[in-house]
Scaffold this motif. Structure first.
Motif, PDB file in Angstrom:
ATOM      1  N   ASN A  19     -63.230  20.423   7.866  1.00  0.00           N
ATOM      2  CA  ASN A  19     -62.703  21.827   7.903  1.00  0.00           C
ATOM      3  C   ASN A  19     -61.783  22.163   7.093  1.00  0.00           C
ATOM      4  OD1 ASN A  19     -62.763  20.999  10.793  1.00  0.00           O
ATOM      5  ND2 ASN A  19     -61.845  22.905  11.370  1.00  0.00           N
ATOM      6  N   THR A  20     -60.553  20.654   7.446  1.00  0.00           N
ATOM      7  CA  THR A  20     -59.572  20.699   7.494  1.00  0.00           C
ATOM      8  C   THR A  20     -58.999  19.112   7.313  1.00  0.00           C
ATOM      9  OG1 THR A  20     -58.729  19.959   9.409  1.00  0.00           O
ATOM     10  CG2 THR A  20     -58.800  22.009   9.607  1.00  0.00           C
ATOM     11  N   LEU A  22     -57.589  15.670   6.031  1.00  0.00           N
ATOM     12  CA  LEU A  22     -57.399  14.809   4.996  1.00  0.00           C
ATOM     13  C   LEU A  22     -59.415  14.710   4.919  1.00  0.00           C
ATOM     14  CD1 LEU A  22     -55.865  11.656   6.665  1.00  0.00           C
ATOM     15  CD2 LEU A  22     -55.393  13.751   5.150  1.00  0.00           C
ATOM     16  N   ASP A  65     -70.348  20.114  17.301  1.00  0.00           N
ATOM     17  CA  ASP A  65     -69.075  19.865  17.830  1.00  0.00           C
ATOM     18  C   ASP A  65     -69.133  17.568  18.569  1.00  0.00           C
ATOM     19  OD1 ASP A  65     -67.387  18.766  19.412  1.00  0.00           O
ATOM     20  OD2 ASP A  65     -67.118  20.253  21.655  1.00  0.00           O
ATOM     21  N   LEU A  66     -68.539  17.336  17.840  1.00  0.00           N
ATOM     22  CA  LEU A  66     -68.559  15.757  18.050  1.00  0.00           C
ATOM     23  C   LEU A  66     -68.488  14.956  19.142  1.00  0.00           C
ATOM     24  CD1 LEU A  66     -67.075  15.091  14.281  1.00  0.00           C
ATOM     25  CD2 LEU A  66     -69.224  15.131  14.396  1.00  0.00           C
ATOM     26  N   ASN A  92     -64.675  10.808   9.394  1.00  0.00           N
ATOM     27  CA  ASN A  92     -63.114  10.855   9.647  1.00  0.00           C
ATOM     28  C   ASN A  92     -62.359  11.911  10.423  1.00  0.00           C
ATOM     29  OD1 ASN A  92     -60.527  12.180   8.032  1.00  0.00           O
ATOM     30  ND2 ASN A  92     -61.855  13.642   8.182  1.00  0.00           N
ATOM     31  N   ALA A 144     -59.430   5.029   8.643  1.00  0.00           N
ATOM     32  CA  ALA A 144     -58.515   4.109  10.136  1.00  0.00           C
ATOM     33  C   ALA A 144     -56.770   4.825  10.542  1.00  0.00           C
ATOM     34  CB  ALA A 144     -58.651   2.977   9.675  1.00  0.00           C
ATOM     35  N   TYR A 158     -55.374   6.397  21.003  1.00  0.00           N
ATOM     36  CA  TYR A 158     -55.002   6.489  19.538  1.00  0.00           C
ATOM     37  C   TYR A 158     -55.050   4.852  18.999  1.00  0.00           C
ATOM     38  CZ  TYR A 158     -54.681   8.473  14.847  1.00  0.00           C
ATOM     39  OH  TYR A 158     -54.857   9.183  13.715  1.00  0.00           O
ATOM     40  N   LYS A 162     -57.979   2.956  16.754  1.00  0.00           N
ATOM     41  CA  LYS A 162     -57.936   2.865  15.387  1.00  0.00           C
ATOM     42  C   LYS A 162     -57.783   1.882  14.854  1.00  0.00           C
ATOM     43  CE  LYS A 162     -57.979   7.000  13.398  1.00  0.00           C
ATOM     44  NZ  LYS A 162     -59.113   7.627  13.145  1.00  0.00           N
ATOM     45  N   GLY A 189     -51.530   6.474   5.947  1.00  0.00           N
ATOM     46  CA  GLY A 189     -49.956   6.370   6.311  1.00  0.00           C
ATOM     47  C   GLY A 189     -49.929   7.901   6.942  1.00  0.00           C
ATOM     48  N   MET A 191     -49.521  11.581   6.793  1.00  0.00           N
ATOM     49  CA  MET A 191     -49.418  12.582   6.367  1.00  0.00           C
ATOM     50  C   MET A 191     -49.833  13.629   6.934  1.00  0.00           C
ATOM     51  SD  MET A 191     -51.570   9.991   3.699  1.00  0.00           S
ATOM     52  CE  MET A 191     -52.398  10.659   3.027  1.00  0.00           C
ATOM     53  N   THR A 193     -49.910  16.724   8.014  1.00  0.00           N
ATOM     54  CA  THR A 193     -51.519  17.283   8.312  1.00  0.00           C
ATOM     55  C   THR A 193     -51.710  18.036   9.695  1.00  0.00           C
ATOM     56  OG1 THR A 193     -52.454  15.188   9.546  1.00  0.00           O
ATOM     57  CG2 THR A 193     -53.145  16.258   6.894  1.00  0.00           C
ATOM     58  N   ASN A 195     -52.420  16.817  12.118  1.00  0.00           N
ATOM     59  CA  ASN A 195     -52.795  15.417  13.096  1.00  0.00           C
ATOM     60  C   ASN A 195     -51.308  15.014  13.421  1.00  0.00           C
ATOM     61  OD1 ASN A 195     -51.862  12.250  13.602  1.00  0.00           O
ATOM     62  ND2 ASN A 195     -54.275  12.682  12.837  1.00  0.00           N
ATOM     63  N   THR A 196     -49.943  15.062  12.130  1.00  0.00           N
ATOM     64  CA  THR A 196     -48.944  14.777  11.896  1.00  0.00           C
ATOM     65  C   THR A 196     -47.961  16.237  12.537  1.00  0.00           C
ATOM     66  OG1 THR A 196     -48.877  14.948  10.553  1.00  0.00           O
ATOM     67  CG2 THR A 196     -49.181  12.694  11.010  1.00  0.00           C
TER      68      THR A 196
HETATM   69  P1  NAD Z   1     -56.716  16.744  11.672  1.00  0.00           P
HETATM   70  O1  NAD Z   1     -56.502  17.162  12.860  1.00  0.00           O
HETATM   71  O2  NAD Z   1     -56.314  18.011  10.453  1.00  0.00           O
HETATM   72  O3  NAD Z   1     -58.200  16.513  11.241  1.00  0.00           O
HETATM   73  C1  NAD Z   1     -59.286  16.391  12.375  1.00  0.00           C
HETATM   74  C2  NAD Z   1     -60.704  16.709  12.209  1.00  0.00           C
HETATM   75  O4  NAD Z   1     -61.339  16.428  12.996  1.00  0.00           O
HETATM   76  C3  NAD Z   1     -60.433  18.221  12.204  1.00  0.00           C
HETATM   77  O5  NAD Z   1     -61.498  18.671  10.543  1.00  0.00           O
HETATM   78  C4  NAD Z   1     -61.492  18.401  12.979  1.00  0.00           C
HETATM   79  O6  NAD Z   1     -61.822  19.408  13.011  1.00  0.00           O
HETATM   80  C5  NAD Z   1     -62.107  17.389  13.344  1.00  0.00           C
HETATM   81  N1  NAD Z   1     -62.380  17.251  14.813  1.00  0.00           N
HETATM   82  C6  NAD Z   1     -61.647  16.412  15.901  1.00  0.00           C
HETATM   83  N2  NAD Z   1     -62.579  16.693  17.354  1.00  0.00           N
HETATM   84  C7  NAD Z   1     -63.339  17.342  16.743  1.00  0.00           C
HETATM   85  C8  NAD Z   1     -64.978  17.583  17.873  1.00  0.00           C
HETATM   86  N3  NAD Z   1     -64.996  17.434  18.233  1.00  0.00           N
HETATM   87  N4  NAD Z   1     -65.980  17.713  16.891  1.00  0.00           N
HETATM   88  C9  NAD Z   1     -65.720  18.086  15.689  1.00  0.00           C
HETATM   89  N5  NAD Z   1     -65.113  17.471  14.662  1.00  0.00           N
HETATM   90  C10 NAD Z   1     -63.665  17.617  15.983  1.00  0.00           C
HETATM   91  O7  NAD Z   1     -55.672  15.735  10.750  1.00  0.00           O
HETATM   92  P2  NAD Z   1     -56.233  14.666  10.045  1.00  0.00           P
HETATM   93  O8  NAD Z   1     -55.123  14.372   9.867  1.00  0.00           O
HETATM   94  O9  NAD Z   1     -56.398  15.176   8.735  1.00  0.00           O
HETATM   95  O10 NAD Z   1     -57.478  13.844  10.528  1.00  0.00           O
HETATM   96  C11 NAD Z   1     -58.315  12.779  10.076  1.00  0.00           C
HETATM   97  C12 NAD Z   1     -58.353  11.740  10.396  1.00  0.00           C
HETATM   98  O11 NAD Z   1     -57.176  10.936   9.247  1.00  0.00           O
HETATM   99  C13 NAD Z   1     -58.311  10.975  11.767  1.00  0.00           C
HETATM  100  O12 NAD Z   1     -59.110  10.515  12.215  1.00  0.00           O
HETATM  101  C14 NAD Z   1     -56.551  10.636  12.441  1.00  0.00           C
HETATM  102  O13 NAD Z   1     -57.245  10.070  12.905  1.00  0.00           O
HETATM  103  C15 NAD Z   1     -56.351  10.521  10.500  1.00  0.00           C
HETATM  104  N6  NAD Z   1     -55.347  10.118  10.354  1.00  0.00           N
HETATM  105  C16 NAD Z   1     -53.861  11.062   9.969  1.00  0.00           C
HETATM  106  C17 NAD Z   1     -53.142  10.524   9.290  1.00  0.00           C
HETATM  107  C18 NAD Z   1     -52.581  11.433   8.723  1.00  0.00           C
HETATM  108  O14 NAD Z   1     -50.791  11.190   8.878  1.00  0.00           O
HETATM  109  N7  NAD Z   1     -52.749  12.811   9.246  1.00  0.00           N
HETATM  110  C19 NAD Z   1     -52.938   9.060   9.789  1.00  0.00           C
HETATM  111  C20 NAD Z   1     -53.995   7.985  10.096  1.00  0.00           C
HETATM  112  C21 NAD Z   1     -54.689   8.366  10.286  1.00  0.00           C
END
Ligand code: NAD
Length: 253
Positions: A19-20, A22, A65-66, A92, A144, A158, A162, A189, A191, A193, A195-196
């Motif tokens: 939904n959001t 990456l 819900d995961l 993801n 990762a 975290y 990872k 790296g 990104m 979103t 998460n950051t």
């Molecule tokens: P984000 O928070 O936008 O996305 C996280 C996603 O996980 C969302 O779609 C959220 O709905 C889903 N999620 C979380 N808990 C859930 C649950 N209980 N049930 C169902 N869905 C659930 O952040 P993102 O940056 O897009 O993260 C995506 C992946 O990339 C993650 O694994 C994150 O650790 C990884 N990551 C992100 C970055 C970054 O800089 N943004 C860097 C390295 C890795």
């Protein structure tokens, strides 16, 4: 001819966290490459569906819900109900909890490890068993992090999860490469979103992160698109157990 190897026509991809961020970018990329995409999320993936529709791609959602202990069964049951099999799995979805190591609670630790590590393993196991091993073909892509390589600051669970994702990727590749399944990971790296968001709002940390990125910018969700399509396609058929950094050069510093 070479571009044909990257086509995902006729393939079905299951992407968690669609939904959001990456996950949304990966869904769009795989759909543009021709895959039918099934997005798994807690909430409706309206925006992802809309963006994919704009480019005439195919997208269906499964709401789960995961963190539910029956999440894996719910996902495979709903995939069957849709009449689909899974050719490409992208693990993801992930969460991050920030606290000084001295203050981390067991509950926060368990939530992060359950979603980022345990689910990655057991969803891969279920999808491989049910859909990929019988066909002798499949692609699994785990998301990762830089913290698969580094310890990070104030995110010990975290970092542990990872690092485990990179280990799971190698362990499964050793067992399943000969069964026609490629398991690889992408380490994004820094990104921009959700998460950051906290990190980017902290002016000092934001500057420190940017100063260290050779590309001198935060990544976007579409920065992963090419690598995701590559790892999902026949172009990567002899790539096994590897974690590819897409980090603007962060790990080179
Ligand atoms: P984000 O928070 O936008 O996305 C996280 C996603 O996980 C969302 O779609 C959220 O709905 C889903 N999620 C979380 N808990 C859930 C649950 N209980 N049930 C169902 N869905 C659930 O952040 P993102 O940056 O897009 O993260 C995506 C992946 O990339 C993650 O694994 C994150 O650790 C990884 N990551 C992100 C970055 C970054 O800089 N943004 C860097 C390295 C890795």
């Amino acid at each position: 001819m070479i571009l044909d190897l990257f086509s995902l026509k006729g393939k079905t991809a299951l992407v968690t966290g669609a939904n959001t961020g990456l996950g949304q970018g990966i869904c769009i990329a795989l759909a543009e490459a021709g895959a039918e995409v099934i997005g798994v999320a807690r909430r409706s993936c309206e925006e992802t569906a809309e963006l994919i529709k704009e480019s005439n791609g195919s997208f269906t959602e499964i709401i789960v819900d995961l963190s539910d202990k029956n999440a894996v069964t719910k996902i495979t049951e709903q995939t069957d109900t849709l009449g689909k099999t899974v050719d490409i799995l992208v693990n993801n979805a992930g969460i991050i909890k920030r606290a000084d190591a001295i203050d981390v609670t067991e509950d926060d630790w368990d939530q992060v490890i359950n979603l980022n590590e345990r689910l990655v393993f057991f969803l891969s196991q279920a999808v491989a068993k049910k859909y990929m091993i019988p066909k002798n073909e499949g692609k699994i892509i785990n998301i990762a992090s830089m913290l698969s390589y580094q310890g990070g600051i104030r995110v010990p669970a975290y970092a542990a999860s990872k690092s485990a994702v990179m280990g799971i990727t190698k362990a499964l590749a050793n067992e399943w490469a000969s069964l026609g399944i490629n398991i690889n990971a992408i380490a994004p790296g820094y990104m921009a979103t959700n998460n950051t968001a906290q990190l980017r709002q902290d002016a000092d940390r934001n500057e420190a992160v940017l100063d260290r990125i050779p590309a001198a910018r935060w990544g976007t969700n579409m920065d992963l698109a090419g690598t995701a399509v590559y790892l999902a396609s026949h172009a990567s058929d002899y790539v096994n157990g590897f974690t590819i950094a897409v980090d603007g050069g962060w790990l080179s510093r």
